[in-house]
Design a protein around this motif. Structure first.
Motif, short mmCIF file in Angstrom:
data_model
loop_
_atom_site.label_atom_id
_atom_site.label_comp_id
_atom_site.label_asym_id
_atom_site.label_seq_id
_atom_site.Cartn_x
_atom_site.Cartn_y
_atom_site.Cartn_z
N LEU A 354 0.84 -1.20 0.00
CA LEU A 354 0.00 0.00 0.00
C LEU A 354 0.87 1.25 0.00
CD1 LEU A 354 -2.71 1.43 0.10
CD2 LEU A 354 -2.72 1.13 2.59
N ALA A 355 1.96 1.24 0.77
CA ALA A 355 2.88 2.39 0.78
C ALA A 355 3.44 2.65 -0.61
CB ALA A 355 4.02 2.14 1.77
N ALA A 356 3.81 1.58 -1.32
CA ALA A 356 4.36 1.75 -2.67
C ALA A 356 3.31 2.29 -3.62
CB ALA A 356 4.89 0.40 -3.17
N ALA A 357 2.06 1.82 -3.51
CA ALA A 357 0.98 2.31 -4.37
C ALA A 357 0.71 3.79 -4.11
CB ALA A 357 -0.28 1.50 -4.13
N LEU A 358 0.69 4.18 -2.84
CA LEU A 358 0.46 5.58 -2.49
C LEU A 358 1.57 6.47 -3.02
CD1 LEU A 358 -0.83 5.14 1.16
CD2 LEU A 358 -2.11 6.21 -0.71
N GLN A 359 2.80 5.98 -2.94
CA GLN A 359 3.91 6.77 -3.44
C GLN A 359 3.79 6.98 -4.95
OE1 GLN A 359 7.71 5.56 -1.94
NE2 GLN A 359 8.65 7.45 -2.57
N ARG A 360 3.39 5.93 -5.67
CA ARG A 360 3.21 6.07 -7.12
C ARG A 360 2.11 7.09 -7.44
NH1 ARG A 360 4.01 0.34 -6.84
NH2 ARG A 360 1.76 -0.04 -6.82
N VAL A 361 1.00 7.01 -6.71
CA VAL A 361 -0.11 7.94 -6.92
C VAL A 361 0.32 9.36 -6.60
CG1 VAL A 361 -2.37 8.63 -6.05
CG2 VAL A 361 -1.94 6.23 -6.61
N GLY A 362 1.02 9.53 -5.48
CA GLY A 362 1.47 10.87 -5.09
C GLY A 362 2.38 11.49 -6.12
N GLU A 363 3.32 10.70 -6.66
CA GLU A 363 4.24 11.23 -7.67
C GLU A 363 3.52 11.55 -8.97
OE1 GLU A 363 7.15 8.14 -7.83
OE2 GLU A 363 8.17 8.79 -5.98
N ALA A 364 2.57 10.69 -9.36
CA ALA A 364 1.86 10.92 -10.62
C ALA A 364 0.96 12.15 -10.56
CB ALA A 364 1.03 9.68 -10.97
N LEU A 365 0.41 12.43 -9.39
CA LEU A 365 -0.53 13.55 -9.25
C LEU A 365 0.10 14.80 -8.66
CD1 LEU A 365 -3.72 11.66 -7.94
CD2 LEU A 365 -3.18 12.38 -10.29
N GLY A 366 1.38 14.75 -8.35
CA GLY A 366 2.01 15.89 -7.70
C GLY A 366 1.53 16.08 -6.28
N ARG A 367 1.17 14.99 -5.61
CA ARG A 367 0.64 15.05 -4.24
C ARG A 367 1.60 14.36 -3.26
NH1 ARG A 367 -4.94 16.58 -4.20
NH2 ARG A 367 -5.36 17.42 -6.28
N GLN A 368 2.90 14.48 -3.52
CA GLN A 368 3.88 13.81 -2.66
C GLN A 368 3.75 14.22 -1.21
OE1 GLN A 368 4.52 15.33 -5.59
NE2 GLN A 368 6.21 14.37 -6.72
N ALA A 369 3.51 15.51 -0.96
CA ALA A 369 3.41 15.98 0.42
C ALA A 369 2.20 15.37 1.12
CB ALA A 369 3.33 17.51 0.45
N GLN A 370 1.13 15.12 0.38
CA GLN A 370 -0.08 14.55 0.97
C GLN A 370 0.12 13.10 1.37
OE1 GLN A 370 -3.49 14.67 -1.63
NE2 GLN A 370 -4.94 14.23 -0.01
#
Length: 385
Positions: A354-370
């Motif tokens: 789940l951590a890896a999936a969230l990191q991919r989503v954050g990077e793709a959407l520019g939501r790394q801080a979130q």
């Protein structure tokens, strides 16, 4: 076929309607706004919450009434309760609408909480700030939510500024001063109580906020078994004292091993949105089950689940939907700064996956801080071999 009436036509009502369809339920939604987003999925009656003629027409169409919005006038809820079953009951709604009543209830039930005081004048404010110490927070007793209606006092100069900002509300909504808590994390208990008194709670959820608005939620929270039990016991005390029926949330500050109550929300809750895709039974379905007197569903989490809130405008859905357990929830609202317009849920049996999936989503959407604090928490929860 049973028709459920929902006071308030926002995204919570919308999600209740969607959860109730498989149960064979019909719905009527009541809201002052003609473009209320729940009106896209159920019949919408437009009217003021204090318009008894409109409320009478609404009551004639439904078998039972519930809420998606806790600031419905308590008098209107009482008026409806004389004509149709209303859950949660209007008395519980009235307590949750007033921060002073709410915190007094917590105190009476032996629930730990920060210092608080009713504030009626600038002089009382100055005296209580001196007693509590700084920082502390002045809030309206009623109507504030998502960081609205409050002023943080950090210096002596802020006392006058806080009174200037909120003092005019003392006769309208009342004011309360709350001591500041230097907490490690914020958590919530989302729980449900049925008509027969059956009580269940989902695993505690860790929450992250930005500018007073929920940004992300993670379940289960990384807490000790004792903390989990204490928080759920607190929620059950509240539910039983209020004879509460339906879903509610109890928000808590975690400081070391201590848990301090912040506030309760008498409705399905933003921090429980993960349950739609990450629990055996969602908060929306269980709320309807409770209101209708049906058996409550299992509240266990299915592995690890995270909710990401979307504010202002919806981002691109593709990065979330590309994940094997990514789920997209668009509320059908017009974009507006700060407005809750949707959320995403991601779930996995493995915390690291789940951590890896969230990191991919954050990077793709520019939501790394979130996503960063959620990723850090998930990775920290795994014990090395």
């Amino acid at each position: 076929m049973i028709t459920v009436g929902i006071l308030g036509g926002g995204q919570l009502a919308r999600m209740m309607v969607l959860a109730g369809a498989p149960l064979g339920l019909r719905f009527v939604v009541f809201d002052p706004a003609a473009d209320a987003c729940a009106g896209q999925v159920a019949p919408l009656q437009v009217g003021g919450f204090d318009d008894t003629e409109a409320l009478a027409a609404f009551a004639a169409k439904v078998d039972v009434v519930t809420f998606d919005f806790e600031n419905v006038p308590a008098a209107s809820a009482h008026w409806l309760a004389e004509r149709k079953p209303v859950f949660p009951n209007p008395a519980a709604l009235a307590v949750a609408q007033d921060r002073l009543s709410e915190k007094t209830l917590f105190q009476e039930l032996g629930i730990a909480l920060p210092a608080f005081a009713d504030i009626r004048s600038h002089e009382e404010l100055a005296a209580k700030v001196a007693e509590f110490g700084m920082p502390c927070i002045l809030k309206t007793r009623r109507l504030g939510y998502d960081g609205k209606g409050q002023f943080r006092i950090r210096t002596d100069a802020d006392i006058a500024a806080a009174w200037q900002a909120l003092g005019a509300q003392v006769e309208k909504t009342g004011l309360i001063l709350e001591g500041f808590v230097a907490f490690d994390r914020e958590v919530s208990v989302v729980a449900v109580r049925g008509r027969d008194g059956e009580f269940r709670a989902w695993p505690l959820t860790t929450n992250w906020h930005v500018d007073g608005v929920l940004s992300a939620s993670l379940a289960p929270a990384v807490l000790s078994a004792e903390q989990q039990a204490t928080a759920i016991a607190y929620a059950q005390r509240v539910a039983e004292r209020l004879d509460y029926v339906g879903v509610f949330a109890l928000e808590l500050f975690c400081r070391g091993e201590a848990l301090l109550a912040n506030e309760m929300a008498p409705r399905v809750h933003n921090s429980g949105h993960w349950t739609s895709d990450g629990a055996e039974t969602s908060q929306f379905e269980n709320h309807l089950r409770a209101v209708l007197g049906l058996p409550l569903g299992d509240t266990r989490v299915l592995g690890h689940a995270c909710m990401l809130n979307w504010l202002g405008q919806m981002p691109d859905s593709k990065p979330v939907l590309a994940e094997s357990a990514g789920h997209w929830h668009d509320y059908g609202k017009q974009a507006r700064d700060g407005r809750k317009v949707g959320h995403a849920n991601l779930r996995d049996d493995s915390a690291l996956a789940l951590a890896a999936a969230l990191q991919r989503v954050g990077e793709a959407l520019g939501r790394q801080a979130q996503v960063a604090p959620v990723v850090e928490t998930l990775r920290g929860s795994v014990t090395p071999n």
